[in-house]
Design a protein around this motif. Structure first.
Motif, PDB file in Angstrom:
ATOM      1  N   ASP A 288       0.834  -1.153  -0.043  1.00 20.84           N
ATOM      2  CA  ASP A 288       0.126   0.042  -0.010  1.00 20.84           C
ATOM      3  C   ASP A 288       0.686   1.301   0.267  1.00 20.84           C
ATOM      4  OD1 ASP A 288       1.206  -0.063   2.525  1.00 20.84           O
ATOM      5  OD2 ASP A 288      -1.008  -0.117   3.654  1.00 20.84           O
ATOM      6  N   SER A 289       2.056   1.159   0.006  1.00 19.53           N
ATOM      7  CA  SER A 289       2.983   2.368  -0.160  1.00 19.53           C
ATOM      8  C   SER A 289       3.115   2.878  -1.633  1.00 19.53           C
ATOM      9  CB  SER A 289       4.271   2.096   0.372  1.00 19.53           C
ATOM     10  OG  SER A 289       5.393   3.068   0.269  1.00 19.53           O
ATOM     11  N   SER A 290       2.887   4.376  -1.974  1.00 19.58           N
ATOM     12  CA  SER A 290       3.116   4.807  -3.039  1.00 19.58           C
ATOM     13  C   SER A 290       4.515   4.721  -3.375  1.00 19.58           C
ATOM     14  CB  SER A 290       2.362   6.211  -2.968  1.00 19.58           C
ATOM     15  OG  SER A 290       1.021   6.153  -2.938  1.00 19.58           O
ATOM     16  N   SER A 291       5.157   5.009  -2.594  1.00 15.61           N
ATOM     17  CA  SER A 291       6.732   5.014  -2.847  1.00 15.61           C
ATOM     18  C   SER A 291       7.144   3.842  -3.479  1.00 15.61           C
ATOM     19  CB  SER A 291       7.552   5.491  -1.602  1.00 15.61           C
ATOM     20  OG  SER A 291       7.198   6.687  -1.281  1.00 15.61           O
ATOM     21  N   VAL A 292       6.688   2.497  -2.874  1.00 13.98           N
ATOM     22  CA  VAL A 292       7.200   1.318  -3.395  1.00 13.98           C
ATOM     23  C   VAL A 292       6.666   1.253  -4.817  1.00 13.98           C
ATOM     24  CG1 VAL A 292       7.048  -1.205  -3.010  1.00 13.98           C
ATOM     25  CG2 VAL A 292       7.368   0.220  -0.993  1.00 13.98           C
ATOM     26  N   LEU A 293       5.178   1.294  -5.058  1.00 16.33           N
ATOM     27  CA  LEU A 293       4.669   1.301  -6.385  1.00 16.33           C
ATOM     28  C   LEU A 293       5.403   2.339  -7.421  1.00 16.33           C
ATOM     29  CD1 LEU A 293       2.305   0.317  -8.219  1.00 16.33           C
ATOM     30  CD2 LEU A 293       1.267   2.594  -7.369  1.00 16.33           C
ATOM     31  N   THR A 294       5.948   3.593  -7.074  1.00 14.72           N
ATOM     32  CA  THR A 294       6.540   4.269  -7.717  1.00 14.72           C
ATOM     33  C   THR A 294       8.044   3.597  -8.214  1.00 14.72           C
ATOM     34  OG1 THR A 294       5.759   6.235  -6.983  1.00 14.72           O
ATOM     35  CG2 THR A 294       7.457   6.714  -8.170  1.00 14.72           C
ATOM     36  N   ARG A 295       8.725   3.320  -7.183  1.00 17.26           N
ATOM     37  CA  ARG A 295      10.001   2.711  -7.704  1.00 17.26           C
ATOM     38  C   ARG A 295      10.282   1.349  -8.208  1.00 17.26           C
ATOM     39  NH1 ARG A 295      13.948   5.254  -4.983  1.00 17.26           N
ATOM     40  NH2 ARG A 295      13.564   6.590  -3.033  1.00 17.26           N
ATOM     41  N   LYS A 296       9.090   0.653  -7.946  1.00 18.91           N
ATOM     42  CA  LYS A 296       8.969  -0.939  -8.636  1.00 18.91           C
ATOM     43  C   LYS A 296       8.341  -1.015 -10.138  1.00 18.91           C
ATOM     44  CE  LYS A 296       8.205  -4.547  -6.378  1.00 18.91           C
ATOM     45  NZ  LYS A 296       7.836  -5.620  -5.632  1.00 18.91           N
ATOM     46  N   GLN A 297       7.512   0.105 -10.345  1.00 22.34           N
ATOM     47  CA  GLN A 297       6.740   0.132 -11.655  1.00 22.34           C
ATOM     48  C   GLN A 297       7.008   1.291 -12.335  1.00 22.34           C
ATOM     49  OE1 GLN A 297       3.350  -1.947 -11.555  1.00 22.34           O
ATOM     50  NE2 GLN A 297       2.224  -0.732 -12.980  1.00 22.34           N
ATOM     51  N   THR A 298       6.569   2.481 -11.817  1.00 24.90           N
ATOM     52  CA  THR A 298       6.675   3.946 -12.644  1.00 24.90           C
ATOM     53  C   THR A 298       8.230   4.164 -12.927  1.00 24.90           C
ATOM     54  OG1 THR A 298       4.881   4.525 -11.286  1.00 24.90           O
ATOM     55  CG2 THR A 298       5.549   6.179 -12.930  1.00 24.90           C
ATOM     56  N   ILE A 299       9.026   4.171 -12.143  1.00 24.74           N
ATOM     57  CA  ILE A 299      10.468   4.677 -12.307  1.00 24.74           C
ATOM     58  C   ILE A 299      10.872   3.561 -13.269  1.00 24.74           C
ATOM     59  CG2 ILE A 299      12.768   4.941 -11.294  1.00 24.74           C
ATOM     60  CD1 ILE A 299      11.318   6.472  -8.960  1.00 24.74           C
ATOM     61  N   GLU A 300      10.696   2.267 -13.106  1.00 22.41           N
ATOM     62  CA  GLU A 300      11.055   1.122 -13.847  1.00 22.41           C
ATOM     63  C   GLU A 300      10.781   1.343 -15.343  1.00 22.41           C
ATOM     64  OE1 GLU A 300      11.399  -3.692 -13.932  1.00 22.41           O
ATOM     65  OE2 GLU A 300      10.141  -2.632 -12.266  1.00 22.41           O
ATOM     66  N   ALA A 301       9.533   1.798 -15.596  1.00 21.03           N
ATOM     67  CA  ALA A 301       9.247   2.027 -16.865  1.00 21.03           C
ATOM     68  C   ALA A 301      10.086   3.127 -17.748  1.00 21.03           C
ATOM     69  CB  ALA A 301       7.694   2.382 -17.011  1.00 21.03           C
ATOM     70  N   MET A 302      10.158   4.131 -16.858  1.00 19.30           N
ATOM     71  CA  MET A 302      10.762   5.436 -17.344  1.00 19.30           C
ATOM     72  C   MET A 302      12.529   4.961 -17.729  1.00 19.30           C
ATOM     73  SD  MET A 302      10.928   8.551 -18.498  1.00 19.30           S
ATOM     74  CE  MET A 302       9.331   9.321 -17.774  1.00 19.30           C
ATOM     75  N   SER A 303      12.843   4.305 -16.625  1.00 17.48           N
ATOM     76  CA  SER A 303      14.421   3.866 -16.751  1.00 17.48           C
ATOM     77  C   SER A 303      14.323   3.066 -18.174  1.00 17.48           C
ATOM     78  CB  SER A 303      14.983   3.193 -15.396  1.00 17.48           C
ATOM     79  OG  SER A 303      14.738   3.706 -14.437  1.00 17.48           O
ATOM     80  N   HIS A 304      13.519   1.989 -18.226  1.00 14.02           N
ATOM     81  CA  HIS A 304      13.484   1.084 -19.503  1.00 14.02           C
ATOM     82  C   HIS A 304      13.618   2.032 -20.793  1.00 14.02           C
ATOM     83  CE1 HIS A 304      13.572  -2.573 -21.810  1.00 14.02           C
ATOM     84  NE2 HIS A 304      12.352  -1.866 -22.491  1.00 14.02           N
ATOM     85  N   LEU A 305      12.560   3.112 -20.905  1.00 14.22           N
ATOM     86  CA  LEU A 305      12.426   3.779 -22.103  1.00 14.22           C
ATOM     87  C   LEU A 305      13.991   4.516 -22.344  1.00 14.22           C
ATOM     88  CD1 LEU A 305       8.907   5.732 -21.497  1.00 14.22           C
ATOM     89  CD2 LEU A 305       9.735   3.865 -23.295  1.00 14.22           C
ATOM     90  N   ARG A 306      14.489   5.115 -21.380  1.00 14.53           N
ATOM     91  CA  ARG A 306      15.921   5.684 -21.342  1.00 14.53           C
ATOM     92  C   ARG A 306      16.852   4.634 -21.911  1.00 14.53           C
ATOM     93  NH1 ARG A 306      15.453  10.237 -16.624  1.00 14.53           N
ATOM     94  NH2 ARG A 306      14.008  11.728 -17.796  1.00 14.53           N
ATOM     95  N   TYR A 307      16.833   3.668 -21.357  1.00 15.14           N
ATOM     96  CA  TYR A 307      17.626   2.599 -21.578  1.00 15.14           C
ATOM     97  C   TYR A 307      17.507   2.314 -23.294  1.00 15.14           C
ATOM     98  CZ  TYR A 307      20.352  -1.856 -21.792  1.00 15.14           C
ATOM     99  OH  TYR A 307      21.035  -3.011 -21.922  1.00 15.14           O
ATOM    100  N   GLN A 308      16.404   2.243 -23.389  1.00 11.85           N
ATOM    101  CA  GLN A 308      16.281   1.878 -25.090  1.00 11.85           C
ATOM    102  C   GLN A 308      16.834   3.090 -25.893  1.00 11.85           C
ATOM    103  OE1 GLN A 308      15.249  -0.682 -26.492  1.00 11.85           O
ATOM    104  NE2 GLN A 308      15.079  -1.944 -24.592  1.00 11.85           N
ATOM    105  N   ALA A 309      16.412   4.293 -25.501  1.00 12.14           N
ATOM    106  CA  ALA A 309      17.108   5.520 -26.182  1.00 12.14           C
ATOM    107  C   ALA A 309      18.469   5.474 -26.277  1.00 12.14           C
ATOM    108  CB  ALA A 309      16.544   6.661 -25.273  1.00 12.14           C
ATOM    109  N   GLN A 310      19.198   5.186 -25.257  1.00  8.48           N
ATOM    110  CA  GLN A 310      20.613   5.010 -24.975  1.00  8.48           C
ATOM    111  C   GLN A 310      21.187   4.075 -26.007  1.00  8.48           C
ATOM    112  OE1 GLN A 310      22.278   4.073 -21.176  1.00  8.48           O
ATOM    113  NE2 GLN A 310      24.417   4.190 -21.898  1.00  8.48           N
TER     114      GLN A 310
END
Length: 376
Positions: A288-310
């Motif tokens: 139920d933590s928003s921070s855990v959801l952000t790190r495990k899913q939302t930030i992970e998606a953004m990191s993968h996008l930037r990884y693909q761009a790199q």
């Protein structure tokens, strides 16, 4: 000698000019993004001031009434986000198709209000301090997360990557498309069933049955919005699995805006109810933590996008192949660990019979692997 020196100087100046032009484009796009965020915050402040004035007026009038138009923004937003909308009324003929179109439009409206409006009171995520080199903004709310940033990819490519959830979300076990519909405006509706691994042996895994709507807005932006389905809308859903707890996804998704010379401005929203009541109390902060959801899913998606761009922008010969290999190893490690922790029978795991001595210990085996669970 002088000619070669001049040539080297011109080549160096050309590269520096190109680098500065790219940097200027990124800063311009980031400035535009910050101006939009500032406008949204100003609207949110104006709404808060209006609500505060209404509350003061009611207090001076002799008590607070039950008029919901002047409730606090936080309370009204939480109530609005957690209420289940009533099923739409449709004619009996072609009712399922009409219901799914209505639900898709409702999901799109709710998602855009979260991504660009003032429906949710976003606050900066604790521990994420903005700096001069920051190219993304991370905000959270109750059960909800938002990440906004620049990605050096074409909007169509970003949409393709985001829709392939198994590639960027390591907790996603499988994803199936149950039905596909098309809309009159060129959009695509998909009924999806997907499963998430559990992070511990002490809690069951989660699964979802969702409706995903992909469309192109008038300004050229891509929208991928998604929410859970239930039987109230007349749309067929996946049956509940015995080894999973059916979780709920509220309106979530991705807004992709084209940005000249820099790629795309991406806004990611995740809003989930992972049924924390079904796990031991000590594990509930994970669910139920928003921070855990952000790190495990939302930030992970953004990191993968930037990884693909790199990976696409890598200039060193063989560099992109090396990045792809590292990504494949990372994905295999995460998937192998999650597979061992969850130990599903359809993945080849079987339980060894107990000798009756240690009832709190369960031993599961698979070809080449052994897992011991201590539930004491």
């Amino acid at each position: 000698k002088v000619w070669f020196q001049n040539r080297r100087c011109r080549e160096k100046q050309r590269k520096e000019t190109s680098r500065l032009q790219n940097l200027n484009g990124k800063l311009t796009a980031m400035n535009k993004l910050l101006m939009e965020e500032n406008d949204r915050l100003q609207k949110q402040v104006a709404q808060l001031l209006y609500d505060n004035a209404c509350l003061r007026q009611q207090m001076h009038a002799g008590g607070i009434t039950t008029d919901t138009s002047c409730d606090s923004v936080v309370t009204s937003n939480l109530q609005q986000l957690h209420q289940t909308p009533p099923p739409p009324q449709h004619p009996q003929n072609n009712a399922a198709h009409s219901a799914i179109l209505s639900l898709a439009q409702e999901t799109l409206t709710e998602f855009l209000s979260k991504a660009t409006g003032t429906t949710v009171d976003w606050i900066p995520m604790p521990g994420m301090k903005p700096g001069p080199d920051t190219t993304a903004m991370v905000n959270v709310s109750y059960g909800c997360s938002r990440v906004c940033g620049l990605v050096a990819l074409d909007p169509a490519k970003v949409a393709e990557i985001i829709k392939d959830r198994q590639m960027w979300q390591h907790d996603c076990r499988q994803l199936q498309r149950l039905n596909i519909y098309s809309t009159s405006n060129g959009g695509v509706l998909e009924v999806l069933y997907w499963q998430m691994y559990a992070p511990t042996t002490l809690a069951p895994a989660r699964d979802f049955c969702t409706l995903r709507y992909t469309s192109l807005l008038e300004d050229g932006s891509y929208v991928i919005c998604e929410r859970s389905l239930n039987g109230n809308y007349g749309v067929p859903t996946a049956p509940v699995q015995q080894s999973f707890v059916r979780a709920e996804m509220l309106s979530s998704g991705c807004l992709i805006r084209p940005c000249e010379a820099t790629g795309s401005i991406v806004i990611l929203i995740d809003h989930m109810d992972l049924e924390p009541w079904s796990v031991p109390e000590v594990l509930r902060p994970i669910y139920d933590s928003s921070s855990v959801l952000t790190r495990k899913q939302t930030i992970e998606a953004m990191s993968h996008l930037r990884y693909q761009a790199q990976e696409e922008a890598y200039e060193t010969p063989g560099g992109s192949r090396q990045l792809a290999t590292l990504s494949s190893i990372k994905q295999r490690l995460a998937r192998g660990f999650n597979d061992a922790v969850n130990s599903f029978e359809d993945d080849g795991w079987s339980t060894m019979p107990s000798d009756g001595i240690d009832d709190d210990v369960t031993v599961m085996i698979k070809s080449g692997s052994i897992l011991t669970k201590d539930i004491g």
